[in-house]
Design a protein around this motif. Sequence first.
Motif, mmCIF file in Angstrom:
data_model
loop_
_atom_site.group_PDB
_atom_site.id
_atom_site.type_symbol
_atom_site.label_atom_id
_atom_site.label_comp_id
_atom_site.label_asym_id
_atom_site.label_seq_id
_atom_site.Cartn_x
_atom_site.Cartn_y
_atom_site.Cartn_z
ATOM 1 N N GLY A 279 0.815 -1.221 0.000
ATOM 2 C CA GLY A 279 0.000 0.000 0.000
ATOM 3 C C GLY A 279 0.845 1.266 0.000
ATOM 4 N N LEU A 280 2.044 1.165 0.585
ATOM 5 C CA LEU A 280 2.888 2.357 0.688
ATOM 6 C C LEU A 280 3.354 2.857 -0.670
ATOM 7 N N ILE A 281 3.561 1.893 -1.561
ATOM 8 C CA ILE A 281 4.189 2.285 -2.818
ATOM 9 C C ILE A 281 3.204 2.351 -3.978
ATOM 10 N N LEU A 282 1.958 2.026 -3.643
ATOM 11 C CA LEU A 282 0.937 1.937 -4.681
ATOM 12 C C LEU A 282 0.781 3.231 -5.489
ATOM 13 N N ALA A 283 0.753 4.342 -4.768
ATOM 14 C CA ALA A 283 0.391 5.602 -5.406
ATOM 15 C C ALA A 283 1.330 6.003 -6.532
ATOM 16 N N VAL A 284 2.595 5.676 -6.374
ATOM 17 C CA VAL A 284 3.540 6.134 -7.405
ATOM 18 C C VAL A 284 3.930 5.019 -8.363
ATOM 19 N N ASP A 285 3.291 3.870 -8.210
ATOM 20 C CA ASP A 285 3.750 2.726 -9.001
ATOM 21 C C ASP A 285 3.586 2.913 -10.502
ATOM 22 N N ARG A 286 2.510 3.580 -10.847
ATOM 23 C CA ARG A 286 2.236 3.774 -12.285
ATOM 24 C C ARG A 286 3.356 4.552 -12.963
ATOM 25 N N ILE A 287 3.897 5.515 -12.238
ATOM 26 C CA ILE A 287 4.980 6.326 -12.818
ATOM 27 C C ILE A 287 6.252 5.484 -12.927
ATOM 28 N N ILE A 288 6.546 4.778 -11.836
ATOM 29 C CA ILE A 288 7.771 3.979 -11.831
ATOM 30 C C ILE A 288 7.695 2.862 -12.877
ATOM 31 N N ASP A 289 6.491 2.351 -13.096
ATOM 32 C CA ASP A 289 6.294 1.292 -14.079
ATOM 33 C C ASP A 289 6.793 1.728 -15.461
ATOM 34 N N MET A 290 6.605 3.000 -15.777
ATOM 35 C CA MET A 290 7.032 3.485 -17.091
ATOM 36 C C MET A 290 8.547 3.346 -17.240
ATOM 37 N N PHE A 291 9.250 3.743 -16.190
ATOM 38 C CA PHE A 291 10.716 3.679 -16.254
ATOM 39 C C PHE A 291 11.197 2.232 -16.280
ATOM 40 N N ARG A 292 10.596 1.419 -15.406
ATOM 41 C CA ARG A 292 11.133 0.061 -15.349
ATOM 42 C C ARG A 292 10.812 -0.709 -16.623
ATOM 43 N N THR A 293 9.673 -0.432 -17.238
ATOM 44 C CA THR A 293 9.363 -1.150 -18.481
ATOM 45 C C THR A 293 10.356 -0.772 -19.579
ATOM 46 N N ALA A 294 10.694 0.516 -19.667
ATOM 47 C CA ALA A 294 11.680 0.925 -20.680
ATOM 48 C C ALA A 294 13.007 0.218 -20.418
ATOM 49 N N ALA A 295 13.375 0.086 -19.135
ATOM 50 C CA ALA A 295 14.626 -0.602 -18.804
ATOM 51 C C ALA A 295 14.527 -2.092 -19.166
ATOM 52 N N ASN A 296 13.356 -2.679 -18.938
ATOM 53 C CA ASN A 296 13.164 -4.092 -19.299
ATOM 54 C C ASN A 296 13.410 -4.299 -20.787
ATOM 55 N N VAL A 297 12.824 -3.407 -21.576
ATOM 56 C CA VAL A 297 12.931 -3.554 -23.031
ATOM 57 C C VAL A 297 14.364 -3.257 -23.502
ATOM 58 N N TRP A 298 14.986 -2.275 -22.892
ATOM 59 C CA TRP A 298 16.362 -1.923 -23.275
ATOM 60 C C TRP A 298 17.312 -3.092 -23.003
ATOM 61 N N SER A 299 17.077 -3.800 -21.932
ATOM 62 C CA SER A 299 17.936 -4.952 -21.652
ATOM 63 C C SER A 299 17.709 -6.060 -22.688
ATOM 64 N N ASP A 300 16.458 -6.232 -23.126
ATOM 65 C CA ASP A 300 16.202 -7.226 -24.191
ATOM 66 C C ASP A 300 16.962 -6.852 -25.451
ATOM 67 N N ILE A 301 16.933 -5.556 -25.756
ATOM 68 C CA ILE A 301 17.605 -5.082 -26.976
ATOM 69 C C ILE A 301 19.118 -5.311 -26.861
#
Length: 403
Positions: free
Chosen positions: A365-387
């Motif tokens: 619950g503590l981190i829920l509020a900002v998760d959507r924003i952080i998700d954007m960064f981590r997804t880009a990092a996920n894809v960059w590592s695949d590349i």
Amino acid sequence: MLRIKLHWQILIALVLGVLYGIFLKDHTFYVEWMGELFLRALRMIIIPLVFSSLVTGIVNIGSGRNIGVLGGKAMAWYLSTSTLAILTGLFMVNLFKPGVGADIDLTHDPVLEVTEGTLGQTLMGIIPENIFLSFSDNTQMLSVIFFALLFGFFITRVEGGPREQLSGFFRAVFEVMMKVTLFVIRFTPLGIFGLIAARIAAQDDLSSLVQSMGMYMFVVIAGIMVHVFVTLPLIVRFIGRARPFRHFAATRIPLLTAFTTSSSNATLPLTMEAVKNNSGVSDKVGSFTLPLGATINMDGAALYECVAVIFIAQAYGIDLTLGQQVIVVLTSLLASVGSAGVPMAGLVMITIVLTAVGLPLEGVGLILAVDRIIDMFRTAANVWSDICGAVVIARSEGEELKV
Ligand code: ASP
């Protein structure tokens, strides 16, 4: 408009989307559908693309020995880079201690949008009971991958006619799906505009969030930046003997799409197109490593799991022992492998890491509020590592790349 290069169109769309979300907050109705349509089109492509790509990939690789070598390299990449990401996060979160004295509401009730089973169930689910059910569910990608690998492998084990027909058929499907992808890519600017406008408009009061959660967001995002701009490029440079930032530029469209959609799976068609046509990675390597990577290899998510859990421990005033921190590292790795490439999947998997070290699940619950924003960064990092993985593996196979 059409004469402007696509990546500029996307950047312009991004800026316009942010402005729209801020100034026309109550009118997202008019633009939201563009993002939704774009996402639907991407999701439409995924299953046939992943399946045909993996089957073709395996058939291209050919003999069992080669599959083993390439598979081994891919797995080594996925696990080692995710571990490096986790260690970066661990270092940062211990250095900055964002949770110590954090001004957060500990009574906040967590509401999870996605529910997933335990790790055991996730692993068990890799073998589908009914492959057609998995085909109809974008979150069951591991089963689709498993079946595709098996199917592709046994195509190479049948003789003559059927073998030619099947491999020809799946190659044809794959090529058509890539063309469909190219077509959908043309709508990326409109999609991104709609998605960003809606995202920005839906975000609650950003400034108060940043005030209470700023340090935590800073640590996750800074850790991701180090991994994306220092660690991975160094590996690409020295182990892959390739030019990391040229590949970064060559794949900016999937990277931006990953950022806006928060979904590695949805981005996969664009990633495959860019890695093949712009970076110059062969079909043999790309068709095999990218679909696998989009599901298994999540460096951003791995780093985030580790930072978030230690942040929660700090916020509750719990000191994790060294042994517990090692457990956090290992379970973060497993959680990142088990996360589906869909928005907020990583948030759900955090419960696994929390349970492993005996922290209260309410911590989510503590981190829920900002998760959507952080998700954007981590997804880009996920894809960059695949590349980066595709580039390094292609080089290790002796391929000459385009950039
Ligand atoms: N959204 C991420 C992805 O698709 C997964 C996560 O939530 O970490 O790669």
